[in-house]
Design a protein around this motif. Structure first.
Motif, PDB file in Angstrom:
ATOM      1  N   TRP A   1      -6.562   0.669  -7.326  1.00 22.44           N
ATOM      2  CA  TRP A   1      -6.541   2.074  -7.743  1.00 22.44           C
ATOM      3  C   TRP A   1      -7.947   2.553  -8.112  1.00 22.44           C
ATOM      4  O   TRP A   1      -8.316   3.684  -7.816  1.00 22.44           O
ATOM      5  CB  TRP A   1      -5.589   2.275  -8.931  1.00 22.44           C
ATOM      6  CG  TRP A   1      -6.031   1.575 -10.208  1.00 22.44           C
ATOM      7  CD1 TRP A   1      -5.703   0.334 -10.617  1.00 22.44           C
ATOM      8  CD2 TRP A   1      -6.921   2.107 -11.195  1.00 22.44           C
ATOM      9  NE1 TRP A   1      -6.311   0.033 -11.809  1.00 22.44           N
ATOM     10  CE2 TRP A   1      -7.063   1.118 -12.189  1.00 22.44           C
ATOM     11  CE3 TRP A   1      -7.603   3.308 -11.348  1.00 22.44           C
ATOM     12  CZ2 TRP A   1      -7.872   1.297 -13.319  1.00 22.44           C
ATOM     13  CZ3 TRP A   1      -8.402   3.494 -12.474  1.00 22.44           C
ATOM     14  CH2 TRP A   1      -8.529   2.485 -13.439  1.00 22.44           C
ATOM     15  N   ARG A   2      -8.742   1.654  -8.729  1.00 23.67           N
ATOM     16  CA  ARG A   2     -10.094   2.033  -9.112  1.00 23.67           C
ATOM     17  C   ARG A   2     -10.993   2.168  -7.878  1.00 23.67           C
ATOM     18  O   ARG A   2     -11.858   3.045  -7.827  1.00 23.67           O
ATOM     19  CB  ARG A   2     -10.672   0.991 -10.076  1.00 23.67           C
ATOM     20  CG  ARG A   2     -12.073   1.311 -10.569  1.00 23.67           C
ATOM     21  CD  ARG A   2     -12.134   2.658 -11.289  1.00 23.67           C
ATOM     22  NE  ARG A   2     -13.495   3.006 -11.626  1.00 23.67           N
ATOM     23  CZ  ARG A   2     -14.073   2.695 -12.800  1.00 23.67           C
ATOM     24  NH1 ARG A   2     -13.386   2.024 -13.727  1.00 23.67           N
ATOM     25  NH2 ARG A   2     -15.306   3.051 -13.053  1.00 23.67           N
ATOM     26  N   THR A   3     -10.774   1.316  -6.886  1.00 20.49           N
ATOM     27  CA  THR A   3     -11.527   1.427  -5.635  1.00 20.49           C
ATOM     28  C   THR A   3     -11.254   2.776  -4.979  1.00 20.49           C
ATOM     29  O   THR A   3     -12.171   3.432  -4.468  1.00 20.49           O
ATOM     30  CB  THR A   3     -11.144   0.287  -4.678  1.00 20.49           C
ATOM     31  OG1 THR A   3     -11.418  -0.971  -5.298  1.00 20.49           O
ATOM     32  CG2 THR A   3     -11.903   0.396  -3.366  1.00 20.49           C
ATOM     33  N   ILE A   4      -9.981   3.182  -4.995  1.00 23.38           N
ATOM     34  CA  ILE A   4      -9.613   4.491  -4.425  1.00 23.38           C
ATOM     35  C   ILE A   4     -10.272   5.616  -5.217  1.00 23.38           C
ATOM     36  O   ILE A   4     -10.848   6.559  -4.649  1.00 23.38           O
ATOM     37  CB  ILE A   4      -8.078   4.654  -4.420  1.00 23.38           C
ATOM     38  CG1 ILE A   4      -7.438   3.620  -3.496  1.00 23.38           C
ATOM     39  CG2 ILE A   4      -7.695   6.071  -3.998  1.00 23.38           C
ATOM     40  CD1 ILE A   4      -5.921   3.581  -3.570  1.00 23.38           C
ATOM     41  N   ALA A   5     -10.207   5.502  -6.539  1.00 25.16           N
ATOM     42  CA  ALA A   5     -10.795   6.535  -7.395  1.00 25.16           C
ATOM     43  C   ALA A   5     -12.301   6.647  -7.149  1.00 25.16           C
ATOM     44  O   ALA A   5     -12.844   7.750  -7.015  1.00 25.16           O
ATOM     45  CB  ALA A   5     -10.510   6.237  -8.864  1.00 25.16           C
ATOM     46  N   ASP A   6     -12.990   5.516  -7.078  1.00 23.90           N
ATOM     47  CA  ASP A   6     -14.439   5.519  -6.860  1.00 23.90           C
ATOM     48  C   ASP A   6     -14.789   6.124  -5.496  1.00 23.90           C
ATOM     49  O   ASP A   6     -15.777   6.858  -5.362  1.00 23.90           O
ATOM     50  CB  ASP A   6     -14.999   4.105  -6.956  1.00 23.90           C
ATOM     51  CG  ASP A   6     -15.012   3.568  -8.379  1.00 23.90           C
ATOM     52  OD1 ASP A   6     -14.902   4.394  -9.319  1.00 23.90           O
ATOM     53  OD2 ASP A   6     -15.119   2.336  -8.557  1.00 23.90           O
ATOM     54  N   ASP A   7     -13.980   5.833  -4.500  1.00 25.33           N
ATOM     55  CA  ASP A   7     -14.244   6.373  -3.173  1.00 25.33           C
ATOM     56  C   ASP A   7     -14.035   7.885  -3.159  1.00 25.33           C
ATOM     57  O   ASP A   7     -14.807   8.619  -2.519  1.00 25.33           O
ATOM     58  CB  ASP A   7     -13.331   5.704  -2.139  1.00 25.33           C
ATOM     59  CG  ASP A   7     -13.747   6.028  -0.710  1.00 25.33           C
ATOM     60  OD1 ASP A   7     -14.910   5.769  -0.359  1.00 25.33           O
ATOM     61  OD2 ASP A   7     -12.910   6.578   0.037  1.00 25.33           O
ATOM     62  N   LEU A   8     -13.024   8.353  -3.847  1.00 29.56           N
ATOM     63  CA  LEU A   8     -12.788   9.800  -3.919  1.00 29.56           C
ATOM     64  C   LEU A   8     -13.940  10.502  -4.645  1.00 29.56           C
ATOM     65  O   LEU A   8     -14.348  11.606  -4.264  1.00 29.56           O
ATOM     66  CB  LEU A   8     -11.457  10.087  -4.621  1.00 29.56           C
ATOM     67  CG  LEU A   8     -10.201   9.718  -3.821  1.00 29.56           C
ATOM     68  CD1 LEU A   8      -8.954   9.876  -4.692  1.00 29.56           C
ATOM     69  CD2 LEU A   8     -10.086  10.589  -2.569  1.00 29.56           C
ATOM     70  N   ILE A   9     -14.468   9.848  -5.684  1.00 35.22           N
ATOM     71  CA  ILE A   9     -15.621  10.426  -6.402  1.00 35.22           C
ATOM     72  C   ILE A   9     -16.814  10.556  -5.461  1.00 35.22           C
ATOM     73  O   ILE A   9     -17.526  11.572  -5.463  1.00 35.22           O
ATOM     74  CB  ILE A   9     -15.979   9.568  -7.630  1.00 35.22           C
ATOM     75  CG1 ILE A   9     -14.896   9.695  -8.705  1.00 35.22           C
ATOM     76  CG2 ILE A   9     -17.328   9.989  -8.208  1.00 35.22           C
ATOM     77  CD1 ILE A   9     -15.093   8.783  -9.888  1.00 35.22           C
ATOM     78  N   LYS A  10     -17.056   9.537  -4.651  1.00 35.75           N
ATOM     79  CA  LYS A  10     -18.166   9.591  -3.694  1.00 35.75           C
ATOM     80  C   LYS A  10     -17.982  10.750  -2.721  1.00 35.75           C
ATOM     81  O   LYS A  10     -18.939  11.466  -2.380  1.00 35.75           O
ATOM     82  CB  LYS A  10     -18.253   8.270  -2.925  1.00 35.75           C
ATOM     83  CG  LYS A  10     -18.755   7.092  -3.751  1.00 35.75           C
ATOM     84  CD  LYS A  10     -18.787   5.825  -2.908  1.00 35.75           C
ATOM     85  CE  LYS A  10     -19.238   4.626  -3.749  1.00 35.75           C
ATOM     86  NZ  LYS A  10     -19.233   3.368  -2.956  1.00 35.75           N
TER      87      LYS A  10
ATOM     88  N   THR B   1      -0.101   2.994  -6.935  1.00 36.95           N
ATOM     89  CA  THR B   1      -1.547   2.751  -6.943  1.00 36.95           C
ATOM     90  C   THR B   1      -2.312   4.056  -6.770  1.00 36.95           C
ATOM     91  O   THR B   1      -3.302   4.323  -7.464  1.00 36.95           O
ATOM     92  CB  THR B   1      -1.927   1.771  -5.819  1.00 36.95           C
ATOM     93  OG1 THR B   1      -1.278   0.513  -6.051  1.00 36.95           O
ATOM     94  CG2 THR B   1      -3.431   1.552  -5.779  1.00 36.95           C
ATOM     95  N   VAL B   2      -1.862   4.908  -5.848  1.00 36.16           N
ATOM     96  CA  VAL B   2      -2.497   6.208  -5.632  1.00 36.16           C
ATOM     97  C   VAL B   2      -2.369   7.068  -6.877  1.00 36.16           C
ATOM     98  O   VAL B   2      -3.319   7.745  -7.297  1.00 36.16           O
ATOM     99  CB  VAL B   2      -1.881   6.911  -4.401  1.00 36.16           C
ATOM    100  CG1 VAL B   2      -2.299   8.375  -4.354  1.00 36.16           C
ATOM    101  CG2 VAL B   2      -2.289   6.185  -3.123  1.00 36.16           C
ATOM    102  N   ARG B   3      -1.200   7.051  -7.501  1.00 35.42           N
ATOM    103  CA  ARG B   3      -0.998   7.853  -8.712  1.00 35.42           C
ATOM    104  C   ARG B   3      -1.900   7.389  -9.845  1.00 35.42           C
ATOM    105  O   ARG B   3      -2.409   8.214 -10.615  1.00 35.42           O
ATOM    106  CB  ARG B   3       0.474   7.791  -9.135  1.00 35.42           C
ATOM    107  CG  ARG B   3       1.376   8.613  -8.252  1.00 35.42           C
ATOM    108  CD  ARG B   3       2.769   8.746  -8.834  1.00 35.42           C
ATOM    109  NE  ARG B   3       3.547   9.745  -8.116  1.00 35.42           N
ATOM    110  CZ  ARG B   3       4.789  10.111  -8.451  1.00 35.42           C
ATOM    111  NH1 ARG B   3       5.381   9.542  -9.493  1.00 35.42           N
ATOM    112  NH2 ARG B   3       5.410  11.034  -7.744  1.00 35.42           N
ATOM    113  N   ASP B   4      -2.111   6.071  -9.945  1.00 36.17           N
ATOM    114  CA  ASP B   4      -3.022   5.557 -10.986  1.00 36.17           C
ATOM    115  C   ASP B   4      -4.444   6.062 -10.755  1.00 36.17           C
ATOM    116  O   ASP B   4      -5.163   6.398 -11.700  1.00 36.17           O
ATOM    117  CB  ASP B   4      -3.006   4.027 -10.995  1.00 36.17           C
ATOM    118  CG  ASP B   4      -1.742   3.454 -11.619  1.00 36.17           C
ATOM    119  OD1 ASP B   4      -1.049   4.210 -12.338  1.00 36.17           O
ATOM    120  OD2 ASP B   4      -1.452   2.258 -11.395  1.00 36.17           O
TER     121      ASP B   4
END
Length: 267
Positions: A6-15, A44-47
């Protein structure tokens, strides 16, 4: 690691947001689209989205979707008197406009909404009125660069109107400032004011006006100012609310060069 996906997804969205691939103000892909893109479960996406929401990077709008927050450039407002207590520039509105000019920002206000109310509670106490005495209420929305920045409500004894300050009940700005107007119409000279600053969560109407998250993660700074005349009587009680995500409030006491404050400019 599966546990940190979930954090990998979040970091990628921030980029993607920082690079402009996902523009600020635009809608994020739906949960289903993100599940497919990242080969991730719904939880995971919701997190990932929850983490971004808690940091005010995205804003969930019920019934519409999740949107990338617009970048906010903080606005610094000087609350100390700039030219002595007797000057019209010492109105909160005057300080707001002066601060905007220094920072090359564009201020604007709504036309005042004027009402006649009965004084109660804090308003009655601060204006030293009996409960039920009539007061004039002047309410305005204020903007910087067309973005909602603060809400201000000022209360005046209705007796001021009957004594000659009739423009207080006009739904129009007092162009010279209320301080100067009360001095010319009633002979009241401002001697000083007392400020009380507090923080609180926004109510529903405030959240809608300022575009704040529904989870009350952004607090409001509430400035209550009671202005006194040289006669000792209260001239005005004003309550101004500022969202903490876009405002910086400061005082200059004594001989302080204006250059000492590093105020941010527009992005």
């Amino acid at each position: 690691m599966a546990g940190s996906k979930w954090r990998t997804i979040a970091d990628d969205l921030i980029k993607k947001i920082d690079s402009g691939e996902i523009p600020r103000g635009s809608q994020l892909p739906t949960e289903l689209e993100l599940q497919v893109e990242y080969d991730a479960s719904r939880n995971t996406v919701r997190d990932a989205i929850k983490w971004l929401t808690q940091r005010q990077l995205v804003l969930a709008q019920p019934g519409r979707g999740t949107f990338v927050s617009r970048k906010i450039t903080p606005f610094a407002v000087e609350l100390s008197p700039r030219h002595g207590f007797g000057n019209g520039d010492d109105d909160e509105g005057g300080a707001y406009v002066a601060s905007a000019r220094v920072q090359n920002r564009r201020p604007s206000t709504s036309d005042p909404r004027v009402e006649i109310r009965k004084a109660a509670g804090l308003v009655a106490r601060q204006l030293q009125l009996d409960e039920g005495a009539r007061v004039v209420t002047r309410y305005q929305q204020r903007f910087i660069d067309d973005n909602p920045w603060s809400l201000q409500t000022s209360f005046y004894p209705m007796a001021f109107v009957t004594r000659g300050a009739e423009r207080l009940v006009d739904a129009a700005d007092v162009e010279e400032g209320v301080v100067k107007y009360l001095q010319s119409s009633l002979g009241l000279t401002q001697a000083g004011y007392q400020d009380l600053i507090a923080a609180r969560p926004p109510d529903q109407q405030e959240s809608v006006f300022f575009g704040l998250p529904d989870n009350a993660s952004v607090s409001l700074i509430e400035l209550s100012r009671t202005v006194y005349a040289t006669t000792g009587e209260p001239m005005r009680f004003t309550v101004t609310v500022y969202p903490a995500d876009r405002n910086q409030l400061y005082y200059n006491i004594g001989e302080v060069p204006e250059s000492r404050l590093e105020v941010p400019g527009p992005a």
